[in-house]
Motif scaffolding. Sequence first.
Motif, PDB file in Angstrom:
ATOM      1  N   MET A 155      60.153  55.043  30.892  1.00 53.48           N
ATOM      2  CA  MET A 155      60.533  56.433  30.696  1.00 53.48           C
ATOM      3  C   MET A 155      61.205  56.928  31.968  1.00 53.48           C
ATOM      4  O   MET A 155      60.682  56.797  33.065  1.00 53.48           O
ATOM      5  CB  MET A 155      59.286  57.255  30.388  1.00 53.48           C
ATOM      6  N   ILE A 156      62.350  57.532  31.796  1.00 57.97           N
ATOM      7  CA  ILE A 156      63.124  58.024  32.933  1.00 57.97           C
ATOM      8  C   ILE A 156      62.943  59.536  33.025  1.00 57.97           C
ATOM      9  O   ILE A 156      63.121  60.256  32.048  1.00 57.97           O
ATOM     10  CB  ILE A 156      64.614  57.673  32.777  1.00 57.97           C
ATOM     11  N   ILE A 157      62.594  60.003  34.208  1.00 56.22           N
ATOM     12  CA  ILE A 157      62.420  61.439  34.451  1.00 56.22           C
ATOM     13  C   ILE A 157      63.637  61.929  35.205  1.00 56.22           C
ATOM     14  O   ILE A 157      63.935  61.460  36.309  1.00 56.22           O
ATOM     15  CB  ILE A 157      61.143  61.718  35.255  1.00 56.22           C
ATOM     16  N   SER A 158      64.325  62.875  34.613  1.00 56.47           N
ATOM     17  CA  SER A 158      65.539  63.406  35.224  1.00 56.47           C
ATOM     18  C   SER A 158      65.167  64.553  36.162  1.00 56.47           C
ATOM     19  O   SER A 158      64.488  65.504  35.765  1.00 56.47           O
ATOM     20  CB  SER A 158      66.494  63.901  34.136  1.00 56.47           C
ATOM     21  N   LYS A 178      66.783  67.908  34.988  1.00 59.46           N
ATOM     22  CA  LYS A 178      66.067  68.578  33.899  1.00 59.46           C
ATOM     23  C   LYS A 178      64.781  69.223  34.394  1.00 59.46           C
ATOM     24  O   LYS A 178      64.403  70.305  33.950  1.00 59.46           O
ATOM     25  CB  LYS A 178      65.755  67.585  32.781  1.00 59.46           C
TER      26      LYS A 178
END
Length: 77
Positions: free
Chosen positions: A1-4, A7
Amino acid sequence: MIISIRKMISLIRFVACFAVLTVFFYYVLDWVGDWVNPSNPYQVPSGQAVKAFQPESTMDSQYSPAMRLKLFYWYGE
């Protein structure tokens, strides 16, 4: 899972703006409520106004409770 990061910063900025505007709206409504409501509704009126209800003890009253009830229904107040 990539956390921006963009955002997350956008979400934090949105939550902060929402919290600030909520607090501002609360204080505006509180100020308007204080402005609309009278400061002391039980104070003696000034000028030509009269107080509608004068508390009196039942022993000093010139009318009995039955007579007061009859007058109440008669005048319709």
